[in-house]
Scaffold this motif. Structure first.
Motif, short mmCIF file in Angstrom:
data_model
loop_
_atom_site.label_atom_id
_atom_site.label_comp_id
_atom_site.label_asym_id
_atom_site.label_seq_id
_atom_site.Cartn_x
_atom_site.Cartn_y
_atom_site.Cartn_z
N UNK A 69 0.82 -1.21 0.00
CA UNK A 69 0.00 0.00 0.00
C UNK A 69 0.86 1.26 0.00
N UNK A 70 1.94 1.24 0.79
CA UNK A 70 2.83 2.41 0.83
C UNK A 70 3.46 2.65 -0.55
N UNK A 71 3.86 1.57 -1.23
CA UNK A 71 4.47 1.71 -2.56
C UNK A 71 3.51 2.35 -3.54
N UNK A 72 2.30 1.82 -3.61
CA UNK A 72 1.34 2.35 -4.59
C UNK A 72 0.87 3.75 -4.21
N UNK A 73 0.81 4.03 -2.91
CA UNK A 73 0.48 5.39 -2.49
C UNK A 73 1.58 6.37 -2.92
N UNK A 74 2.83 5.95 -2.81
CA UNK A 74 3.95 6.79 -3.24
C UNK A 74 3.90 7.03 -4.74
N UNK A 75 3.61 5.96 -5.51
CA UNK A 75 3.50 6.10 -6.97
C UNK A 75 2.39 7.08 -7.32
N UNK A 76 1.25 6.94 -6.67
CA UNK A 76 0.12 7.84 -6.94
C UNK A 76 0.47 9.27 -6.57
N UNK A 77 1.14 9.44 -5.44
CA UNK A 77 1.54 10.78 -5.02
C UNK A 77 2.51 11.41 -6.02
N UNK A 78 3.45 10.63 -6.53
CA UNK A 78 4.40 11.13 -7.52
C UNK A 78 3.69 11.54 -8.80
N UNK A 115 1.76 15.71 -12.39
CA UNK A 115 0.60 16.26 -13.09
C UNK A 115 0.34 17.71 -12.71
N UNK A 116 0.46 18.00 -11.40
CA UNK A 116 0.25 19.39 -10.95
C UNK A 116 1.32 20.30 -11.52
#
Length: 214
Positions: free
Chosen positions: A178-187, A192-193
């Motif tokens: 979960x931490x890995x995919x959350x980090x990917x999503x955050x990146x 994008x921003x």
């Protein structure tokens, strides 16, 4: 000194008197999603003790459904969404007993550890010729049963800690994922921003038809 020697001499006799037939099956099995799996144990005589232990080591919410049936398909034990169980009951019929696990309500695979034990523990009586040994054998017999009880307690504790280890390890792996995919999503969001901000600035400075180099 003689008394001590005589006690050691009758120890094999006590072990013979306490000997009993034991049939045990310790297995580790993978139960797939929406699967039902059954295992069987033969009982050769009425009055025998059946021990049934299981624990879900990993997968989903660490729960499973189970049923235990006698040779006539009569329901003896059942449970729903159970994480582990430890049962001992007396077999009143001779034949094949079934132990079934069900994972039909879940799509995730479950790793199961379980033991099925069938044992008979008759206490054999001493004959008249062995009557002088009663004083020594009774003490050793009770000591042996106490040791057996302590060993059983240690075994159950080991099974409990083994199960806790697997569940905690599974939780750690799930948390890491979960931490890995959350980090990917955050990146992805940050990138994008950044692109969006650059596009907004370029659009803002090019409204008048002029292009400004920033």
């Amino acid at each position: 000194m003689l008394g001590t020697c005589s006690r050691w001499a009758v120890l094999p006799l006590v072990l013979l008197l306490l000997s009993h037939r034991v049939q045990a099956t310790a297995l580790t099995a993978m139960l797939a999603g929406s699967e039902r799996s059954c295992y069987y144990a033969d009982v050769d005589g009425t009055g025998e003790k059946i021990g049934f232990y299981f624990a879900v080591q990993s997968g989903g919410n660490f729960d499973v459904d189970f049923v235990v049936m006698d040779p006539d398909d009569k329901l003896l034990l059942e449970g729903s969404n159970e994480k582990q169980g430890d049962y001992i009951f007396t077999a009143n019929k001779i034949g094949e007993y079934s132990f079934c696990f069900e994972n039909e309500a879940s799509m995730s695979d479950k790793l199961l550890d379980f033991d099925i034990m069938v044992e008979s523990e008759p206490r054999r009586a001493l004959s008249a010729q062995q009557a002088p040994l009663r004083e020594h054998t009774s003490t050793l017999e009770e000591s042996t049963y106490k040791i057996s009880g302590l060993l059983s307690s240690i075994t159950r504790s080991q099974k409990y800690f083994h199960t806790r280890h697997h569940r905690n390890y599974s939780t750690v792996l799930s948390t890491q994922s979960r931490i890995f995919w959350f980090t990917v999503l955050e990146s992805v969001i940050v990138i994008g921003m950044s692109i969006l901000q650059i596009w907004v600035l370029k659009t803002f400075f090019s409204r008048s038809g002029r292009r400004y180099k920033v």
